[in-house]
Write a protein that holds these residues in place. Structure first.
Motif, short mmCIF file in Angstrom:
data_model
loop_
_atom_site.label_atom_id
_atom_site.label_comp_id
_atom_site.label_asym_id
_atom_site.label_seq_id
_atom_site.Cartn_x
_atom_site.Cartn_y
_atom_site.Cartn_z
N ASP A 387 0.69 -1.23 0.01
CA ASP A 387 0.09 0.03 0.25
C ASP A 387 0.89 1.12 0.01
OD1 ASP A 387 -2.66 0.56 -0.08
OD2 ASP A 387 -2.80 1.05 1.93
N ARG A 388 1.93 1.11 0.64
CA ARG A 388 2.98 2.44 0.73
C ARG A 388 3.86 2.61 -0.61
NH1 ARG A 388 1.90 0.78 5.84
NH2 ARG A 388 1.92 2.58 7.62
N TRP A 465 -9.60 0.13 -3.08
CA TRP A 465 -8.33 0.93 -2.61
C TRP A 465 -8.78 1.18 -1.24
CZ3 TRP A 465 -7.95 4.74 -7.25
CH2 TRP A 465 -6.96 3.96 -8.51
N SER A 466 -7.50 1.58 -0.57
CA SER A 466 -7.55 2.08 1.00
C SER A 466 -7.63 3.62 0.63
CB SER A 466 -6.40 1.68 1.85
OG SER A 466 -5.02 2.03 1.20
N ALA A 467 -7.53 4.37 1.73
CA ALA A 467 -7.45 5.90 1.51
C ALA A 467 -6.02 6.25 1.15
CB ALA A 467 -7.57 6.59 2.77
N ARG A 468 -5.09 5.38 1.63
CA ARG A 468 -3.65 5.66 1.27
C ARG A 468 -3.38 5.40 -0.25
NH1 ARG A 468 -1.30 2.27 4.59
NH2 ARG A 468 -0.60 3.98 6.17
N ALA A 469 -4.15 4.24 -0.84
CA ALA A 469 -3.76 3.97 -2.04
C ALA A 469 -4.55 4.99 -2.87
CB ALA A 469 -4.41 2.60 -2.68
N TYR A 470 -5.57 5.50 -2.75
CA TYR A 470 -6.24 6.43 -3.37
C TYR A 470 -5.54 7.85 -3.52
CZ TYR A 470 -9.63 10.48 -3.93
OH TYR A 470 -10.20 11.74 -4.33
N HIS A 471 -4.79 8.25 -2.24
CA HIS A 471 -4.11 9.56 -2.20
C HIS A 471 -2.86 9.26 -3.17
CE1 HIS A 471 -6.03 11.02 1.97
NE2 HIS A 471 -6.48 11.46 0.73
#
Length: 507
Positions: A387-388, A465-471
């Motif tokens: 994810d990162r 997606w997670s919020a991190r992936a979206y950003h």
């Protein structure tokens, strides 16, 4: 005068706190005691200093010698205190004048003959001294071994006086004219920037090259996935050649970290680091540590590239330690009684095969792995780590006809020109690269238009997606727009960014 006070520096991570070296001579049974939390290397300086003084022709006082390294709670290590201790003994015993010692700081390891040997961390110490209010805002001069002079002189306006021996330092303070004093060391002419391998050597792989251009422009992390022999390592080794040029501050930060391990090479000044540890590296080797914490690979790659080849072959616990520094850009090493902070703003480029045999999706070689084996192999990379990583790129095998053709790729210099222009747009708009944008800054700088927003909604629903992936997709899309010179993030930029976020298990 039976008391002499000199200044030196310790190392505590990237910090170089000031150390006061107090030398006192008293009557009594002859002895030599060092206090102030000295490490074994510092305690052994008693024998080095005694032999160096005698072999340099000085008298070693047959008195009770006490050396205090203040502050007492700060651990002291290495042989850098040899020189100030020896000078303190000479000043306290009246064998050399000590009236000008307050205008200098000292560091250097002594050989038994009195010659000065290089120390590690000279650049970090000089940088700290120059910025320290206690040192008069850099008004003090620094006397250190000649082998460390070039790196210390990289700190602008620092007054560096290199010396070859204890005798030369003593002659400096005893001299009555400027000709016999230690000359101030001027910064050597900076070497030409080292050349990296060029992208013209890479045949085909236009999609992967485009992805690396986007990554270089925005500072994004990349995972290259493909069968063996498709050029993943070749692409990664050429990636530093398209990164924006280092600023003076970035170069100084990077060089200061490398000087902590005696790994700084003057010829690599303003060349972005490229670190490629083997997959058997331990967690301590990767993030740093030890009894006296030292920087690991992620810190030695500060302001440069960390390339992890064969990513699933790394121990999973080792990979998990990357999660925090990928987000924060620094690492804190904590030990009993010690804590050290190191910078770790590196750009991660990782590579892996899609399956254990390596040939999943290969057009010619058939994959021999079962779905369970593929899932287990790719499952070595945790979801939070993936994810990162901003971009996941499929590097496909080239047809034989394309391999037989002459390499005619675009030169790295031309790609670097576009990357640098895009980075300048980011700095002018927000003062930082796109990968470093916070949540509020993403909403302000990466806002998509209506068509792009609808496309993002569909992708989020389908790919979960997670919020991190979206950003991260939004930040990559913003970089693509910067490369094109666009002020808005449109559907074309978002569509390309989504393609760079391809899940491993969908390949």
């Amino acid at each position: 005068m039976s008391l002499a006070v000199l200044k030196s520096r310790a190392l505590a991570g990237m910090q170089a706190p000031e150390v006061t070296v107090e030398v006192h001579l008293a009557n009594g049974i002859p002895s030599f005691t060092i206090v102030g939390l000295p490490d074994t290397e510092v305690k052994e300086s008693k024998d080095r200093v005694r032999a160096a003084l005698q072999n340099a022709g000085f008298e070693f006082p047959a008195r009770r010698i006490t050396v205090n390294l203040a502050p007492a709670e700060l651990p002291k290590e290495s042989g850098r205190f040899d020189l100030p201790i020896a000078l303190g003994i000479l000043a306290a015993s009246g064998q050399m004048p000590g009236d000008a010692l307050n205008d200098y700081e000292f560091a250097g390891e002594l050989s038994l003959s009195g010659a000065l040997r290089p120390i590690r961390g000279a650049l970090a110490m000089t940088y700290a001294m120059h910025r320290s209010p206690a040192a008069g805002g850099g008004q003090r001069a620094f006397i250190l071994p000649r082998a460390n002079a070039d790196e210390a002189a990289l700190v602008a306006d620092a007054r560096i006086h290199p010396a070859d021996s204890l005798l030369a330092v003593c002659a400096h303070f005893a001299a009555r004219d400027a000709q016999t004093r230690l000359p101030r060391h001027e910064a050597a002419p900076l070497p030409a920037r080292a050349c990296h391998p060029d992208f013209t050597d890479v045949k085909g792989q236009a999609r992967a090259k485009r992805a690396l251009e986007v990554a270089a422009a925005g500072g994004h992390s990349v995972l290259l996935v493909g069968p063996p022999g498709t050029g993943k390592s070749m692409l990664a080794s050429r990636f530093p050649g398209i990164l924006p040029s280092m600023t003076d501050d970035e170069a100084l930060e990077s060089a200061a970290v490398q000087s902590l391990t005696s790994g700084f090479c003057f010829s690599r000044w303003k060349v972005r680091p490229y670190r490629s540890p083997h997959h058997t590296a331990s967690g301590v080797a990767l993030v740093g540590g030890g009894g006296s914490p030292r920087p690991g690979e992620i810190s030695l790659a500060h302001r440069g590239v960390l390339f992890l080849d064969e990513l699933p072959e790394f121990d999973r616990r080792v990979l998990e330690v990357l999660r925090e520094p990928l987000e924060s850009g620094h690492i804190t090493i904590s030990r009993a009684g010690k804590q050290a902070d190191f910078p770790a703003r590196f750009q991660l480029i990782a590579a892996m095969n899609p399956c254990p045999c390596g040939y999943l999706g290969h057009p010619a070689n058939k994959c021999r792995c079962t779905p369970e084996q593929v899932g287990r192999y790719q499952g070595k990379l945790s979801g939070p780590l993936l994810d990162r990583i901003d971009m996941q790129i499929l590097v496909s095998a080239l047809p034989h006809e394309e391999l037989l053709q002459q390499a005619d790729g675009e030169p790295s210099a031309r790609i670097a020109g576009r990357v640098d222009a895009a980075r300048q747009r980011q700095l002018a708009r927000q003062g930082k690269a796109n990968h470093a944008l916070g949540t509020a800054e993403i909403d302000a700088q990466c806002r998509p238009d209506y068509a792009a927003e609808q496309l993002l909604r569909q992708a989020m629903t389908r790919l979960n997606w997670s919020a991190r992936a979206y950003h991260r997709v939004l930040k990559v899309a913003r970089t693509i727009a910067d490369l094109a010179g666009e002020t808005r993030v449109g559907a074309a930029e978002v569509s390309e960014a989504i393609q760079y976020r391809r899940a491993l298990r969908e390949q």
